[in-house]
Scaffold this active site. Structure first.
Site, PDB file in Angstrom:
ATOM      1  N   ASP A   1       0.849  -1.197   0.000  1.00 40.06           N
ATOM      2  CA  ASP A   1       0.000   0.000   0.000  1.00 40.06           C
ATOM      3  C   ASP A   1       0.880   1.240   0.000  1.00 40.06           C
ATOM      4  O   ASP A   1       1.986   1.240   0.557  1.00 40.06           O
ATOM      5  CB  ASP A   1      -0.968   0.000   1.189  1.00 40.06           C
ATOM      6  CG  ASP A   1      -0.278  -0.062   2.540  1.00 40.06           C
ATOM      7  OD1 ASP A   1      -0.041   1.001   3.141  1.00 40.06           O
ATOM      8  OD2 ASP A   1       0.012  -1.182   3.001  1.00 40.06           O
TER       9      ASP A   1
ATOM     10  N   GLU B   1      -7.472   4.749  12.702  1.00 45.13           N
ATOM     11  CA  GLU B   1      -6.356   4.476  13.608  1.00 45.13           C
ATOM     12  C   GLU B   1      -6.365   5.338  14.856  1.00 45.13           C
ATOM     13  O   GLU B   1      -5.746   4.997  15.861  1.00 45.13           O
ATOM     14  CB  GLU B   1      -5.028   4.696  12.875  1.00 45.13           C
ATOM     15  CG  GLU B   1      -4.880   3.914  11.584  1.00 45.13           C
ATOM     16  CD  GLU B   1      -3.625   4.299  10.814  1.00 45.13           C
ATOM     17  OE1 GLU B   1      -2.604   4.608  11.463  1.00 45.13           O
ATOM     18  OE2 GLU B   1      -3.660   4.303   9.573  1.00 45.13           O
TER      19      GLU B   1
END
Length: 289
Positions: free
Chosen positions: A94, A185
């Site tokens: 990613d 997150e």
């Protein structure tokens, strides 16, 4: 009759017990025990990671001297160990603008041995940020015939529907692309956890309605266990866990981001590397129709 005279028994003198001047867990014996323990520990760890260490130090006999020199650039023994344990599964990576301008013509493998077959590309963040490299990376992955997916970095303290609309405006998914990803997150500063979960669900439902596919949720394992696992169990998860001693993908993880220190041709610096919990054919079923 005279009474017999009782005789006193002579007192038996006993030697005083010798003091234990050198108990087992003190002094030289303690030091010796600790040395033996650490030698055994090092041997055990070394044996467990023998393949990764051999690759790292270029001791494989089937490599030429040139290949051995190139192999020495690998900095994380665990990466090789994990990749080796997941032969047959799909490896990907990613990226975002933090990787700079990627030379997609060179992107092919991770650690020179494992083909990269999918990539997640950051598209947006919050309610106003479009990744500066998204369009370029999106086109580059397509030209390279790498299965691509787009993700949104969620900011807990910003309106969830505005964030969803920014992603929809930025990302046009086509047949063969992976479902959208919500990257969560952070914990909120100005709202409760319950309020955060309401916002996450609004984003997910809006994206599901627009693209007609259930999004994937990305998060760290601790965050996943503490806040997401139970209430969002109907969604597939992409989990980040870099623990040195974790070498197997979780049974319920769709994707596993196992390191942030991968090496990929065409990309400067470290790269996040991921494993899909299935075969290439199964990954194909996950893409947009």
């Amino acid at each position: 009759m005279k009474k017999p005279i009782a005789r006193k028994k002579a007192a038996v003198k006993r030697k005083p017990r010798a003091k234990n001047k050198d108990p087992f867990f003190s002094g030289n014996r303690l030091r010796f025990s600790l040395i033996v323990f650490f030698i055994v520990l090092l041997f055990t760890v070394g044996y467990h990671y023998r393949n990764g260490l051999a690759y790292y130090f270029s001791f494989k006999s089937d490599k030429t001297l040139k290949e051995k020199a190139e192999a020495k650039r690998i900095s994380d023994v665990r990466n090789y160990q994990v990749l080796q344990k997941h032969e047959g599964k799909v490896v990907g990576f990613d990226v975002s603008e933090f990787q700079g301008k990627i030379d997609w013509t060179l992107v092919d493998t991770v650690e020179e041995d494992y083909p990269l077959q999918f990539v997640f590309i950051r598209a947006t963040a919050g309610n106003d940020k479009v990744d500066t490299q998204f369009k370029r990376n999106w086109r580059g992955a397509k030209r390279k015939n790498i299965i691509r997916g787009a993700y949104h970095y969620y900011r807990p303290n910003e309106n969830s529907l505005e964030q969803a609309e920014l992603f929809i405006k930025t990302v046009q998914l086509k047949k063969g692309d992976l479902p959208p990803v919500l990257d969560i997150e952070k914990l909120p500063k100005n709202q409760s956890i319950d309020s955060l979960k309401v916002g996450l669900r609004r984003w997910l439902k809006r994206i599901d309605k627009h693209y007609n596919v259930k999004p994937i949720i990305y998060s760290g394992e601790s965050y996943y266990n503490d806040f997401l696992k139970d209430e969002f169990s109907e969604y597939p998860f992409w989990i980040a866990n870099y623990n040195f001693f974790v070498e197997e993908i979780g049974e319920n993880w769709l994707f596993w981001q196992f390191t942030e220190k991968g090496t990929v041709p065409g990309i400067k610096g470290n790269v996040d590397i991921n494993i899909y919990n299935g075969t290439p054919k199964q990954l194909g079923y996950r893409t947009m129709n």
